[in-house]
Design an enzyme around this catalytic site. Structure first.
Site, mmCIF file in Angstrom:
data_model
loop_
_atom_site.group_PDB
_atom_site.id
_atom_site.type_symbol
_atom_site.label_atom_id
_atom_site.label_comp_id
_atom_site.label_asym_id
_atom_site.label_seq_id
_atom_site.Cartn_x
_atom_site.Cartn_y
_atom_site.Cartn_z
ATOM 1 N N TYR A 168 -20.852 4.342 -26.002
ATOM 2 C CA TYR A 168 -22.204 3.781 -25.967
ATOM 3 C C TYR A 168 -22.738 3.931 -27.386
ATOM 4 O O TYR A 168 -22.374 4.891 -28.082
ATOM 5 C CB TYR A 168 -23.117 4.569 -25.025
ATOM 6 C CG TYR A 168 -22.909 4.348 -23.545
ATOM 7 C CD1 TYR A 168 -22.819 3.061 -23.012
ATOM 8 C CD2 TYR A 168 -22.849 5.422 -22.667
ATOM 9 C CE1 TYR A 168 -22.663 2.869 -21.642
ATOM 10 C CE2 TYR A 168 -22.693 5.231 -21.296
ATOM 11 C CZ TYR A 168 -22.602 3.949 -20.797
ATOM 12 O OH TYR A 168 -22.453 3.763 -19.453
ATOM 13 N N HIS A 177 -19.677 -0.848 -12.672
ATOM 14 C CA HIS A 177 -20.155 0.519 -12.918
ATOM 15 C C HIS A 177 -20.289 1.270 -11.591
ATOM 16 O O HIS A 177 -21.133 2.149 -11.432
ATOM 17 C CB HIS A 177 -21.507 0.458 -13.629
ATOM 18 C CG HIS A 177 -21.699 1.462 -14.728
ATOM 19 N ND1 HIS A 177 -21.722 1.110 -16.053
ATOM 20 C CD2 HIS A 177 -21.907 2.803 -14.711
ATOM 21 C CE1 HIS A 177 -21.945 2.195 -16.793
ATOM 22 N NE2 HIS A 177 -22.046 3.236 -15.992
ATOM 23 N N SER A 224 -16.363 9.846 -21.433
ATOM 24 C CA SER A 224 -17.640 9.159 -21.654
ATOM 25 C C SER A 224 -18.334 9.690 -22.908
ATOM 26 O O SER A 224 -18.247 10.882 -23.226
ATOM 27 C CB SER A 224 -18.544 9.397 -20.442
ATOM 28 O OG SER A 224 -19.887 9.102 -20.759
ATOM 29 N N THR A 283 -18.343 -0.243 -23.017
ATOM 30 C CA THR A 283 -18.995 -0.580 -21.741
ATOM 31 C C THR A 283 -20.157 -1.520 -22.023
ATOM 32 O O THR A 283 -21.052 -1.182 -22.806
ATOM 33 C CB THR A 283 -19.487 0.708 -21.043
ATOM 34 O OG1 THR A 283 -18.362 1.558 -20.818
ATOM 35 C CG2 THR A 283 -20.155 0.405 -19.712
ATOM 36 N N LYS A 318 -15.303 -3.044 -20.764
ATOM 37 C CA LYS A 318 -15.550 -2.632 -19.374
ATOM 38 C C LYS A 318 -16.908 -3.150 -18.919
ATOM 39 O O LYS A 318 -17.912 -2.915 -19.602
ATOM 40 C CB LYS A 318 -15.517 -1.101 -19.295
ATOM 41 C CG LYS A 318 -15.918 -0.499 -17.974
ATOM 42 C CD LYS A 318 -15.643 0.996 -17.989
ATOM 43 C CE LYS A 318 -16.104 1.720 -16.755
ATOM 44 N NZ LYS A 318 -17.544 1.949 -16.708
HETATM 45 C C1 LIG Z 1 -21.358 10.009 -11.984
HETATM 46 C C2 LIG Z 1 -20.903 8.797 -12.743
HETATM 47 C C3 LIG Z 1 -21.127 8.719 -14.102
HETATM 48 C C4 LIG Z 1 -20.669 7.612 -14.819
HETATM 49 N N1 LIG Z 1 -20.828 7.574 -16.182
HETATM 50 C C5 LIG Z 1 -20.311 6.541 -16.892
HETATM 51 C C6 LIG Z 1 -20.392 6.532 -18.306
HETATM 52 O O1 LIG Z 1 -20.900 7.454 -18.931
HETATM 53 N N2 LIG Z 1 -19.873 5.467 -18.957
HETATM 54 C C7 LIG Z 1 -19.268 4.413 -18.300
HETATM 55 O O2 LIG Z 1 -18.807 3.470 -18.930
HETATM 56 N N3 LIG Z 1 -19.192 4.414 -16.951
HETATM 57 C C8 LIG Z 1 -19.671 5.448 -16.237
HETATM 58 N N4 LIG Z 1 -19.556 5.459 -14.883
HETATM 59 C C9 LIG Z 1 -18.898 4.339 -14.202
HETATM 60 C C10 LIG Z 1 -17.404 4.619 -14.054
HETATM 61 O O3 LIG Z 1 -16.762 4.584 -15.305
HETATM 62 C C11 LIG Z 1 -16.740 3.571 -13.150
HETATM 63 O O4 LIG Z 1 -17.027 2.277 -13.629
HETATM 64 C C12 LIG Z 1 -17.208 3.687 -11.707
HETATM 65 O O5 LIG Z 1 -17.327 5.045 -11.324
HETATM 66 C C13 LIG Z 1 -16.218 2.996 -10.785
HETATM 67 O O6 LIG Z 1 -16.656 3.034 -9.468
HETATM 68 P P1 LIG Z 1 -16.185 4.145 -8.411
HETATM 69 O O7 LIG Z 1 -17.017 5.348 -8.697
HETATM 70 O O8 LIG Z 1 -16.511 3.520 -7.101
HETATM 71 O O9 LIG Z 1 -14.715 4.403 -8.641
HETATM 72 C C14 LIG Z 1 -20.003 6.559 -14.144
HETATM 73 C C15 LIG Z 1 -19.773 6.657 -12.780
HETATM 74 C C16 LIG Z 1 -20.202 7.775 -12.082
HETATM 75 C C17 LIG Z 1 -19.915 7.850 -10.607
#
Ligand SMILES: Cc1cc2nc3c(=O)[nH]c(=O)nc-3n(C[C@H](O)[C@H](O)[C@H](O)COP(=O)(O)O)c2cc1C
Length: 399
Positions: free
Chosen positions: A137, A284, A114, A163, A260
Site C-alpha cells: 500500500y 478482498h 501485508s 492491491t 490484486k
Molecule cells: C483480517 C484481514 C486482513 C486483510 N488485510 C489485507 C491487507 O493488508 N492487504 C491486502 O491486500 N489484503 C488484505 N486482506 C485481504 C486478503 O488478502 C484476501 O484478499 C482475502 O482475505 C481473501 O478472502 P478470504 O478471507 O475469504 O480467503 C485481508 C483480509 C483479512 C481477512
C-alpha cells in the site's frame, strides 16, 4: 501466563478453526478477521457461489497419489495455495506474521506479507524457509513506499503484490460497533465501555502484552517513526494507487508485480497491458465494496480476457479443498487464502496455520481422487459444470 494452543488435529475443517478463533480472541479482533463490508453480501456470496459449480467426476480411475505440485511465477509450490496478505496478524498471535510465514514455508508455499503488518519485513523473510511476496500500500506517500520496496527487494521477497481495491477502507460495521474508534483514542472514558471484551479473554490479553501491546507498522517508516495503528484509515485514504504508479514502482522494484483486486475482464486486460506478471481475481474477501460479484463468478470473464497472457490467481471465499479444485478447473493457476489461515493463527498460532494448510491439502487430494484426476495440472473445464450465465460474459468479452 504461557499460552498453550488446543490440539490442532481436533480441527476437522476450517469452520472448526473459525470457532476456536472466536473462543480465544476478543470480539473486536475476531470480528476484524471474520467480518466484511456493510451488509456482508459479498462476504457471504463469495463462499456460497462455489456451490453453484458442480463436479463431473470420472469414476473407476486409479489415482494412487495425486500430484498437487504447481508453479506460480516460476516458483515451485507443494500445493496450489498461497497465504494472502492479512494485515494486523500480530494482533491474532504474538509475532503473528513471522509465525504464519514459518508455517507457510514449512508447508512448501508462499507467504504474502501485508504492508499493514506488525513485524519487520526483514524478520518475516528470515522466519520462513520458503519464498515470500510483499504486498504494497502506498501509505505515507511515494518516498515512504519506495523505501519499503527497496527494503523488500534487499530482504529477498520474490514478487510485489499491488492491491488496487483499497482507495479507502471498506465500511466494516462490526468494527465500529466493537469500539474500534474509541479503543484507539487512548482516552479512558471513551475506551471504558469496550474494555470488557478484552478482560473476557485473559490468555489473549497476556499474550498481547507479552508481545509489546498495541502494534505499530514498522514497514511504513514515516519521518517521525513507524506509522501508528490509529492512523491507518487516514493514511490509506491519502494513498490511492492508480495505474500511473506502476511505472515508478516497476523502476524501483524491477521484479514481478502481481495485481490484486481484479473484478472484470477490462481491468484484467489493463493490468496485463501495464506489465503485471500475474493477477489476483479478488474482492478482498468481501471487505471493500459490498455488492460486487463473487470471485468464482468473475473468474471465467477474467480468464477469457487475459488468461493466455498472464497467470490468473483467485481469492475470496475459499474454505475447502473442493473450492480450490473448482477454481483450478475454471482456469486459476492457484488460490490465495486469507481467513482460512487467519482463523488458524488466531486459534492456535503456528500449529493452527499448519493445520489450516493441512486441511486444505488433504481436501484437495481427496477431491482429486473422487474426481478421477491424477494431478492438479490435469484439472480443466471438463471436470465442472459452470452456470451458463457465468459464461455469457465470457462470450461477450471474446466477441
Ligand atoms: C483480517 C484481514 C486482513 C486483510 N488485510 C489485507 C491487507 O493488508 N492487504 C491486502 O491486500 N489484503 C488484505 N486482506 C485481504 C486478503 O488478502 C484476501 O484478499 C482475502 O482475505 C481473501 O478472502 P478470504 O478471507 O475469504 O480467503 C485481508 C483480509 C483479512 C481477512
Amino acid at each position: 501466563m504461557r499460552e498453550f494452543g488446543p490440539v490442532p488435529s481436533a480441527f476437522v475443517n476450517i469452520e472448526d478453526l473459525r470457532r476456536a478463533a472466536r473462543r480465544r480472541l476478543p470480539r473486536s479482533v475476531f470480528d476484524y478477521i471474520d467480518g466484511g463490508a456493510e451488509g456482508e453480501v459479498t462476504l457471504r456470496e463469495n463462499c456460497r457461489a462455489f456451490e453453484d459449480v458442480g463436479f463431473r467426476p470420472r469414476c473407476a480411475v486409479e489415482t494412487p497419489a495425486p500430484d498437487l505440485r504447481t508453479t506460480v511465477l516460476g516458483t515451485p509450490l507443494s500445493l496450489p495455495v498461497i497465504l494472502a496478505p492479512v494485515g494486523s496478524s500480530r494482533m491474532f498471535w504474538p509475532r503473528g506474521e513471522e509465525v504464519a510465514a514459518t508455517a507457510a514455508g514449512a508447508a512448501g508455499t508462499i507467504y504474502s506479507l501485508s504492508t499493514l503488518s506488525g513485524c519487520r519485513l526483514e524478520d518475516v523473510k528470515k522466519a520462513t524457509p520458503g519464498p515470500a511476496w510483499y504486498q504494497l500500500y502506498l501509505c505515507g506517500g511515494r518516498d515512504v513506499a519506495g523505501a519499503t520496496v527497496q527494503r523488500a527487494r534487499d530482504a529477498g521477497y520474490s514478487a510485489l503484490i499491488l492491491t488496487i481495491d483499497t482507495p479507502v477502507a471498506g465500511m466494516r460495521e462490526r468494527d465500529l460497533r466493537n469500539g474500534a474508534r474509541e479503543l484507539l483514542t487512548r482516552k479512558p472514558f471513551e475506551m471504558l465501555p469496550h474494555i470488557g471484551q478484552f478482560l473476557a479473554r485473559p490468555r489473549w490479553l497476556s499474550a498481547f502484552f507479552g508481545d509489546g501491546g498495541l502494534m505499530q507498522f514498522p514497514n511504513v517508516m514515516l519521518p517521525d517513526g513507524p506509522m501508528l495503528y490509529a492512523d491507518v484509515g487516514v493514511m490509506l485514504e491519502q494513498s490511492t494507487v492508480t495505474w500511473r504508479d506502476l511505472g515508478w514502482i516497476r523502476d524501483i522494484w524491477k521484479g514481478p508485480i502481481v495485481i490484486k483486486g481484479i473484478h472484470t475482464g477490462d481491468d484484467a486486460r489493463r493490468a496485463v497491458d501495464e506489465g503485471a506478471s500475474a493477477i489476483v481475481v479478488s474482492n478482498h474477501g468481501g471487505r471493500q465494496l459490498d455488492g460486487v460479484r463473487a470471485t468464482i463468478r468473475v473468474l471465467p470473464e477474467v480468464v477469457a480476457a487475459a488468461g493466455d497472457r498472464t497467470e490468473v490467481l483467485l481469492d475470496s471465499g475459499v474454505r475447502r479443498g473442493s473450492d480450490i479444485v473448482k477454481a483450478l478447473c475454471m482456469g486459476a493457476r492457484a488460490v490465495l487464502v486469507g481467513r482460512a489461515y487467519a482463523y488458524g493463527l488466531g486459534a492456535a498460532g503456528g500449529p493452527g496455520v499448519t493445520r489450516a494448510i493441512d486441511i486444505l491439502r488433504t481436501d484437495v487430494i481427496r477431491t482429486l481422487k473422487l474426481l478421477g484426476c491424477r494431478s492438479v495440472a490435469e484439472l480443466d473445464a471438463s471436470y465442472v459444470d459452470v452456470p451458463r450465465e457465468w459464461l455469457r460474459a465470457t462470450a461477450e468479452t471474446s466477441a
